[in-house]
Enzyme design. Structure first.
Site, PDB file in Angstrom:
ATOM      1  N   ASP A 159      -6.296 -87.208 -55.495  1.00  0.00           N
ATOM      2  CA  ASP A 159      -5.919 -86.774 -56.848  1.00  0.00           C
ATOM      3  C   ASP A 159      -6.153 -85.272 -57.043  1.00  0.00           C
ATOM      4  O   ASP A 159      -5.313 -84.562 -57.601  1.00  0.00           O
ATOM      5  CB  ASP A 159      -6.702 -87.571 -57.894  1.00  0.00           C
ATOM      6  CG  ASP A 159      -6.516 -89.068 -57.729  1.00  0.00           C
ATOM      7  OD1 ASP A 159      -5.562 -89.472 -57.033  1.00  0.00           O
ATOM      8  OD2 ASP A 159      -7.326 -89.835 -58.270  1.00  0.00           O
ATOM      9  N   TYR A 209     -13.632-100.750 -57.101  1.00  0.00           N
ATOM     10  CA  TYR A 209     -13.240 -99.636 -56.217  1.00  0.00           C
ATOM     11  C   TYR A 209     -14.321 -99.438 -55.154  1.00  0.00           C
ATOM     12  O   TYR A 209     -14.043 -99.364 -53.957  1.00  0.00           O
ATOM     13  CB  TYR A 209     -13.043 -98.365 -57.049  1.00  0.00           C
ATOM     14  CG  TYR A 209     -12.481 -97.182 -56.275  1.00  0.00           C
ATOM     15  CD1 TYR A 209     -11.113 -96.996 -56.153  1.00  0.00           C
ATOM     16  CD2 TYR A 209     -13.328 -96.254 -55.671  1.00  0.00           C
ATOM     17  CE1 TYR A 209     -10.588 -95.905 -55.450  1.00  0.00           C
ATOM     18  CE2 TYR A 209     -12.819 -95.166 -54.968  1.00  0.00           C
ATOM     19  CZ  TYR A 209     -11.457 -94.997 -54.856  1.00  0.00           C
ATOM     20  OH  TYR A 209     -10.949 -93.918 -54.159  1.00  0.00           O
TER      21      TYR A 209
HETATM   22  C1  GLA Z   1      -8.036 -93.424 -57.258  1.00  0.00           C
HETATM   23  C2  GLA Z   1      -8.864 -92.443 -56.431  1.00  0.00           C
HETATM   24  C3  GLA Z   1      -8.049 -91.893 -55.261  1.00  0.00           C
HETATM   25  C4  GLA Z   1      -7.412 -93.051 -54.449  1.00  0.00           C
HETATM   26  C5  GLA Z   1      -6.700 -94.026 -55.380  1.00  0.00           C
HETATM   27  C6  GLA Z   1      -6.183 -95.240 -54.657  1.00  0.00           C
HETATM   28  O1  GLA Z   1      -6.974 -92.746 -57.883  1.00  0.00           O
HETATM   29  O2  GLA Z   1      -9.281 -91.367 -57.231  1.00  0.00           O
HETATM   30  O3  GLA Z   1      -8.856 -91.085 -54.454  1.00  0.00           O
HETATM   31  O4  GLA Z   1      -8.393 -93.692 -53.685  1.00  0.00           O
HETATM   32  O5  GLA Z   1      -7.537 -94.464 -56.438  1.00  0.00           O
HETATM   33  O6  GLA Z   1      -5.168 -94.892 -53.774  1.00  0.00           O
END
Ligand code: GLA
Length: 372
Positions: A159, A209
């Site tokens: 991101d 996550y």
């Molecule tokens: C979130 C995390 C990213 C990535 C996505 C899944 O957005 O911030 O780093 O791991 O999830 O692809």
């Protein structure tokens, strides 16, 4: 000179990820693009070490000294820019005090990376004030570190990287193993990327996550017992995984299967774009969604409903959840002349089944962070 003439203006975009989900922290490939929605900041330097921050989206002010940057547990946004300043100071940049006014139009909780955009715009602004024009890769890594260490969210690099490095009319292929990156033209002739915000955000996001990350680590550990050269899921292909199946817990096996197949889908998606084969690109998006939903289990009923319903609509080549999951947005590849009816039909279906009115955003690939 009146103070306000010293003001400077910066922006950093949000993102959607086209394909390559939950692969970044497995040293895999991702293919995000920066979007028109962004975080903006107006910065006025101060002669001391005090920072005063305001946000158009939250009441009140956040005030602190650069020599004493502390995380506050119940601050909804201040920890992101604070974390960035703390990490920059730790890295040896002697920042100056400043007043910062944040504003933006990235929908909160939609999974379009408003927090990464806040981090990146803050890093760019604070470094520019001390005449440092930062290396973009290094800046992304510092922003990720701020989020990991100061905010306490164990995100990958995607991101921050795309918010710092996106480019007009392009997606960005990022190799998260060595951070090699390559702009990929998006020849979407006659098609558009449409994000649909489910407007749900399930509370599981961060605990699940972290659990997925642990499951991947467990997978790598078990695989490495038989295949000593394996240090991440990037080193594993489908055949290797199949051969080691008996060593893996059934859930861990499915998590690994998603990551390995998803990395391969990113490669195939880039080829499809290079060949102008949008139908193929759309099928890969669909496969990605099914894998995220069944094998990785990071979707939710609302996202599944949006993705499946999108595919029933005329002129749609593909649809998938984007971002971390458990809510947020889907993206769909929709024929340009059908975008209006797509939004209407999908909204009707979604609202009739969930009672929620979704939001739609047309996504055009935009430049990464800049001074305005
Ligand atoms: C979130 C995390 C990213 C990535 C996505 C899944 O957005 O911030 O780093 O791991 O999830 O692809």
């Amino acid at each position: 000179m009146p103070q306000r003439d010293k003001r400077r203006f910066f922006r950093a975009p949000g993102r959607v990820n086209l394909i390559g989900e939950h692969t970044d922290y497995n040293q895999g490939l991702v293919l995000p693009m920066a979007v028109e929605r962004e975080v903006r900041v107006v910065v006025l330097p101060r002669p001391d070490r005090t920072v005063v921050m305001r946000s158009a989206n939250f009441p009140g002010e956040v005030i602190f000294n650069l020599d004493d940057i502390e995380r506050l547990t119940d601050d909804p946004w201040g920890n992101y820019p604070k974390g960035v300043m703390k990490v920059l100071e730790e890295e040896g940049y002697r920042l100056g005090g400043a007043e910062l006014e944040y504003d933006g139009d990235i929908p909160a909780g939609a999974g379009m990376s408003s927090s990464a955009a806040v981090e990146v715009v803050t890093a760019l602004a604070m470094l520019s004030l001390i005449n440092v024009s930062p290396d973009r890769v290094a800046m992304s890594l510092l922003c990720q570190r701020a989020e990991n260490e100061f905010v306490g969210v164990n995100c990958g690099i995607m991101d921050q990287f795309i918010s710092a490095m996106g480019a007009h009319d392009h997606a960005l292929l990022i190799d998260c193993r060595d951070l090699a990156h390559q702009l990929v033209p998006l020849p979407l002739e006659g098609y558009r990327i449409v994000a649909c915000n489910s407007r749900v955000k399930h509370s599981l996001v961060s605990s699940e996550y972290n659990r997925r990350r642990e499951e991947c680590t467990a997978g790598v550990k078990a695989l490495a017992e038989e295949l000593p050269s394996v240090s991440s899921l990037r080193d594993v292909d489908a055949g290797m995984l199949e051969r080691c199946k008996d060593r893996l817990d059934a859930t861990v096996f499915r998590r690994c299967r998603h990551v390995i197949a998803e990395i391969d889908r990113v490669r195939q998606a880039v080829c499809a774009l290079e060949n102008g084969n949008l139908a193929r690109f759309g099928s890969l998006m669909n496969e990605s969604h099914v894998s995220l939903s069944r094998d990785y289990e990071v979707s939710c009923p609302e996202l599944d409903l949006l993705a499946a319903s999108a595919l029933e609509i005329e002129g749609v080549l593909g649809s998938r959840m984007t971002g971390g999951g458990f809510g947020g947005c889907t993206i769909s590849l929709v024929r340009e002349d059908g975008v209006e009816s797509f939004c209407r039909i999908l909204a009707e279906k979604y609202t009739s089944e969930t009672g929620i009115t979704p939001e739609f955003y047309l996504c055009r690939p935009m430049d990464g962070a800049t001074e305005r």
